[in-house]
Design an enzyme around this catalytic site. Structure first.
Site, PDB file in Angstrom:
ATOM      1  CB  THR A  40      -0.946   0.009   1.221  1.00 51.29           C
ATOM      2  OG1 THR A  40      -0.177  -0.226   2.408  1.00 51.29           O
ATOM      3  CG2 THR A  40      -2.003  -1.085   1.087  1.00 51.29           C
ATOM      4  CG  HIS A  45       5.751   0.643   7.975  1.00 53.38           C
ATOM      5  ND1 HIS A  45       5.543  -0.250   9.005  1.00 53.38           N
ATOM      6  CD2 HIS A  45       4.601   0.632   7.246  1.00 53.38           C
ATOM      7  CE1 HIS A  45       4.337  -0.760   8.933  1.00 53.38           C
ATOM      8  NE2 HIS A  45       3.741  -0.251   7.856  1.00 53.38           N
ATOM      9  CG  HIS A  48       6.008  -3.756   6.509  1.00 53.24           C
ATOM     10  ND1 HIS A  48       5.903  -2.511   5.927  1.00 53.24           N
ATOM     11  CD2 HIS A  48       4.789  -4.334   6.378  1.00 53.24           C
ATOM     12  CE1 HIS A  48       4.677  -2.350   5.458  1.00 53.24           C
ATOM     13  NE2 HIS A  48       3.986  -3.435   5.720  1.00 53.24           N
ATOM     14  CE  LYS A  82      -4.620   1.562   7.992  1.00 53.93           C
ATOM     15  NZ  LYS A  82      -3.674   2.653   8.189  1.00 53.93           N
ATOM     16  NE  ARG A  86      -5.613  -1.036   4.961  1.00 45.39           N
ATOM     17  CZ  ARG A  86      -4.437  -0.936   5.558  1.00 45.39           C
ATOM     18  NH1 ARG A  86      -3.510  -0.161   5.035  1.00 45.39           N
ATOM     19  NH2 ARG A  86      -4.174  -1.593   6.661  1.00 45.39           N
ATOM     20  CD  GLN A 171      -4.916 -12.257   5.924  1.00 49.69           C
ATOM     21  OE1 GLN A 171      -5.291 -11.085   5.848  1.00 49.69           O
ATOM     22  NE2 GLN A 171      -4.201 -12.697   6.950  1.00 49.69           N
ATOM     23  CG  ASP A 192      -2.682  -6.181  13.078  1.00 49.48           C
ATOM     24  OD1 ASP A 192      -1.982  -7.180  12.816  1.00 49.48           O
ATOM     25  OD2 ASP A 192      -2.488  -5.065  12.565  1.00 49.48           O
ATOM     26  CE  LYS A 227      -0.432  -0.618  14.488  1.00 49.63           C
ATOM     27  NZ  LYS A 227      -0.930  -0.713  13.117  1.00 49.63           N
ATOM     28  CE  LYS A 230       2.150   5.860  11.742  1.00 50.98           C
ATOM     29  NZ  LYS A 230       1.784   6.221  10.374  1.00 50.98           N
ATOM     30  CB  THR A 231       9.055  10.883  13.725  1.00 43.58           C
ATOM     31  OG1 THR A 231       9.002  11.099  12.304  1.00 43.58           O
ATOM     32  CG2 THR A 231       9.898   9.656  14.014  1.00 43.58           C
TER      33      THR A 231
END
Length: 405
Positions: A40, A45, A48, A82, A86, A171, A192, A227, A230-231
């Protein structure tokens, strides 16, 4: 020590469908397992990265990974975690992102000589006959049961599209196809994904009459449950163009003391005795553990050279070694002298926007050559480059050099 014990000791494992059977399988046999990655974005990141570490541990123990690129499922979008639907991606965007994923994954997974398989679910999902799929696969799913799944709960309150409701079936179908094609018996993923993994295990049993297994691992979160990765600039990416190695290094160098041992355990291959020793350090000494963490994770993702450069840049800035050659550097031309400071900082991507720059200045968080910038209309002048560069600092620890060419 089997890989099961390794994953357990390093606190990867969260849930399993059949603990004793999985433990026995991983100790006595070489299993084929898979983890799925929906392309996506055009880079992986740090979330992953944890999954890639699991794959690397498994492969080192002789098991065969299947990296499943979700070229088909990305067309729908996983509703898990989410609150909103998306963004819909085009086939071209998904294909581009999938190529970027493959390139990055090869740093961690050995695809030579059949040691790992790279598959794309677009190969079997995009040309499905919908009515046949419903009759063959949909018949095995209870809507009542699906609605109780954790992955749908948040979205049900805000509105869940029928498009996304199909994701679990797709899936589960992936697991069935990989089981038939490659003898894949184990699906792994973040916690998740538990509901989706259970659906796949059940579908393989119903359609093939075989036992399949599922295992989830911990999500990469801080001690406060947020999580990680993130910054203020956004996600911490594995692509050096999106998150430069120095910024990547600094992210791990600056994590909370209480998260150091967990990250050393999950994101490095350091022996657990050393992980525990470093994690037990207190007060100022914990900074040594953070340096080790930052270096080891940066080395795995960007290579030893870049890890060393990032380490040296940090030492120069924060420990006064004096050598600033490895500090992230941007180049401007002479004709930019006289421009507003905010213009220069946005053009060099040191700040994401002028509004962010104005906020930084208003809050006293922007420095040029160690002098606090107080004027939002400040301009860049030649005398700011007395040592051949201008040093910009955002907050306490984010440094950039600007040179004129």
């Amino acid at each position: 020590m089997s890989v099961f014990d390794v994953l357990k000791e390093r606190n990867f494992i969260q849930q399993m469908t059949h603990e004793d059977e999985i433990k026995g399988l991983l100790e006595k046999e070489k299993v084929t397992f898979y983890i799925g990655f929906d392309p996506t974005a055009d880079s992986l990141h740090v979330g992953h990265f944890l999954q890639l570490m699991v794959m690397a541990h498994m492969q080192r123990a002789g098991h065969r990974p299947i990296v499943l690129i979700g070229g088909g499922t990305a067309m729908v979008g996983d509703p898990t975690g989410k609150t909103d639907m998306r963004k819909m991606l085009t086939k071209e965007e998904i294909s581009h992102n999938a190529e970027a994923f493959k390139k990055q994954m090869s740093r961690f997974i050995d695809f030579s000589d059949g040691k790992a398989i790279l598959a794309n679910n677009a190969d079997w999902l995009l040309n499905l006959n919908y009515v046949e799929f419903l009759r063959d696969i949909g018949v095995h799913f209870s809507v009542n049961k699906m609605l109780t799944a954790e992955c749908f709960k948040t979205r049900l309150e805000r509105g869940l599209s029928f498009l996304e409701f199909n994701y679990m079936l797709m899936q589960a179908y992936d697991f069935l196809m990989l089981n038939k094609e490659y003898g894949c018996v184990l699906e792994m993923g973040g916690d998740d994904q538990w509901s989706n993994i259970l659906a796949g295990v059940d579908l393989v049993r119903r359609k093939e009459g075989k036992q399949a297994y599922g295992m989830t691992f911990t999500l990469l979160t801080t001690s406060e449950g947020k999580k990680m990765g993130k910054t203020e600039k956004g996600a911490i990416w594995l692509d050096a163009e999106k998150t430069p190695p120095y910024d990547f290094y600094q992210y791990w160098r600056n994590i909370d003391d209480s998260d150091v041992e967990k990250c050393l355990s999950l994101l490095t291959f350091l022996p657990m005795d050393e992980v525990r020793r470093l994690g037990s350090l207190k007060d100022k000494e914990i900074n040594e553990a953070k340096k080790v963490l930052a270096y080891e994770v940066t080395k795995l993702v960007h290579g030893e050279d870049e890890a060393r450069k990032a380490q040296k840049a940090a030492e120069a800035l924060f420990e006064g070694s004096g050598d600033l050659s490895n500090v992230p550097t941007s180049i401007i031309t002479h004709d930019m002298l006289g421009s507003s400071l905010l213009d220069v900082l946005t053009k060099t991507n040191i700040i994401p926007s002028k509004s962010e720059g104005r906020r930084l200045i208003t809050q006293g968080g922007l420095y040029v050559n160690d002098e606090n910038v107080k004027d939002i209309n400040a301009v860049v002048t030649e005398d700011m480059f007395k040592q051949g560069y201008m040093l910009v600092r955002k907050g306490k620890k984010s440094y950039n050099k600007i040179v004129i060419q």
